[in-house]
Design a protein around this motif. Structure first.
Motif, PDB file in Angstrom:
ATOM      1  N   LEU A  61     -13.478  -3.722  13.307  1.00  0.00           N
ATOM      2  CA  LEU A  61     -12.052  -4.021  13.198  1.00  0.00           C
ATOM      3  C   LEU A  61     -11.302  -2.789  12.694  1.00  0.00           C
ATOM      4  O   LEU A  61     -11.908  -1.883  12.116  1.00  0.00           O
ATOM      5  N   PRO A  62      -9.984  -2.772  12.862  1.00  0.00           N
ATOM      6  CA  PRO A  62      -9.205  -1.692  12.245  1.00  0.00           C
ATOM      7  C   PRO A  62      -9.424  -1.680  10.737  1.00  0.00           C
ATOM      8  O   PRO A  62      -9.659  -2.719  10.115  1.00  0.00           O
TER       9      PRO A  62
ATOM     10  N   ALA B 261     -12.818   9.431   8.416  1.00  0.00           N
ATOM     11  CA  ALA B 261     -12.568   8.314   9.328  1.00  0.00           C
ATOM     12  C   ALA B 261     -12.060   8.775  10.690  1.00  0.00           C
ATOM     13  O   ALA B 261     -11.595   7.960  11.481  1.00  0.00           O
ATOM     14  N   GLN B 262     -12.175  10.051  10.977  1.00  0.00           N
ATOM     15  CA  GLN B 262     -11.697  10.572  12.263  1.00  0.00           C
ATOM     16  C   GLN B 262     -12.400   9.858  13.418  1.00  0.00           C
ATOM     17  O   GLN B 262     -13.599   9.637  13.401  1.00  0.00           O
ATOM     18  N   GLY B 263     -11.595   9.453  14.400  1.00  0.00           N
ATOM     19  CA  GLY B 263     -12.125   8.762  15.567  1.00  0.00           C
ATOM     20  C   GLY B 263     -12.197   7.257  15.395  1.00  0.00           C
ATOM     21  O   GLY B 263     -12.509   6.542  16.336  1.00  0.00           O
ATOM     22  N   LYS B 264     -11.914   6.768  14.188  1.00  0.00           N
ATOM     23  CA  LYS B 264     -11.910   5.332  13.927  1.00  0.00           C
ATOM     24  C   LYS B 264     -10.458   4.842  13.956  1.00  0.00           C
ATOM     25  O   LYS B 264      -9.526   5.619  13.829  1.00  0.00           O
ATOM     26  N   ASN B 265     -10.273   3.543  14.091  1.00  0.00           N
ATOM     27  CA  ASN B 265      -8.949   2.936  14.083  1.00  0.00           C
ATOM     28  C   ASN B 265      -8.568   2.671  12.633  1.00  0.00           C
ATOM     29  O   ASN B 265      -8.898   1.632  12.075  1.00  0.00           O
ATOM     30  N   VAL B 266      -7.875   3.654  12.012  1.00  0.00           N
ATOM     31  CA  VAL B 266      -7.623   3.632  10.580  1.00  0.00           C
ATOM     32  C   VAL B 266      -6.146   3.847  10.285  1.00  0.00           C
ATOM     33  O   VAL B 266      -5.477   4.613  10.976  1.00  0.00           O
ATOM     34  N   ILE B 267      -5.662   3.165   9.259  1.00  0.00           N
ATOM     35  CA  ILE B 267      -4.340   3.443   8.692  1.00  0.00           C
ATOM     36  C   ILE B 267      -4.574   3.964   7.281  1.00  0.00           C
ATOM     37  O   ILE B 267      -5.297   3.345   6.492  1.00  0.00           O
TER      38      ILE B 267
ATOM     39  N   PHE C  50      -8.130  -7.267  10.373  1.00  0.00           N
ATOM     40  CA  PHE C  50      -8.453  -5.930   9.890  1.00  0.00           C
ATOM     41  C   PHE C  50      -9.104  -6.044   8.516  1.00  0.00           C
ATOM     42  O   PHE C  50      -9.082  -7.094   7.887  1.00  0.00           O
ATOM     43  N   VAL C  51      -9.694  -4.943   8.073  1.00  0.00           N
ATOM     44  CA  VAL C  51     -10.296  -4.861   6.743  1.00  0.00           C
ATOM     45  C   VAL C  51      -9.507  -3.819   5.959  1.00  0.00           C
ATOM     46  O   VAL C  51      -9.210  -2.747   6.479  1.00  0.00           O
ATOM     47  N   CYS C  52      -9.176  -4.145   4.731  1.00  0.00           N
ATOM     48  CA  CYS C  52      -8.462  -3.223   3.853  1.00  0.00           C
ATOM     49  C   CYS C  52      -9.407  -2.794   2.740  1.00  0.00           C
ATOM     50  O   CYS C  52      -9.934  -3.637   2.016  1.00  0.00           O
TER      51      CYS C  52
END
Length: 168
Positions: free
Chosen positions: A86-87, A107-113, A53-55
């Protein structure tokens, strides 16, 4: 794995900041050579071998630092979210209310935390990220399992699905 199969193996993330590469060591700058935009930096980070993932740390939002505008930061986040497959983990500075709810929207629709909902501000982040945009919410608490469980309960009572809560 000598005891049992690892069902939830650790993941490796690559951290980038909205401040670019100016304050990074020479070795890091060398890896990102040729990248001129935040989207290119994020894409290169996501291609790092072993990255899961990318932070993105939005430290430019700090009023005691660069004090970037919310619009500028949200523009960079949109560019980065569109550049990576990536998330993406998005965390801000201490001034969370400045941008994390808007980050969830972009970020709606993306795999995001979205990091981090803490006891003092869980309602705003939980409602924006977890309820309005169905994002994953990072629940941050002190190193005390009882405080962590309490925060998870508070977020669940707010309406955030337990499957969308990540303990931090």
């Amino acid at each position: 794995t000598f005891d049992a199969p690892i069902e939830n193996a650790p993941k490796v993330g690559v951290m980038i900041t909205d401040l670019g590469l100016d304050n990074e060591p020479e070795g890091v700058k060398a890896y990102y050579a040729g990248c001129s935009t935040m989207g290119e930096i994020a894409k290169k980070a996501s291609e790092m071998p072993g990255a899961d993932f990318v932070c993105l740390r939005l430290i430019g939002a700090d009023p005691n630092g660069a004090n970037k505008s919310t619009e500028e930061l949200i523009g960079e986040l949109k560019e980065i979210a569109d550049a990576v497959d990536l998330p993406l983990v998005v965390c801000g500075c201490k001034n969370v209310e400045k941008l994390l709810s808007k980050a969830a929207d972009v970020a709606q629709g993306k795999n995001v935390i979205i990091l981090s909902a803490r006891e003092e501000d869980y309602k705003g982040i939980g409602a924006a990220a977890g309820l309005a945009y169905n994002q994953k919410v990072g629940a941050e608490s002190a190193v005390d399992i009882n405080l962590a469980k309490q925060l998870n309960v508070l977020l669940s009572q707010l309406g955030v699905a337990p499957s969308n809560i990540v303990m931090n």
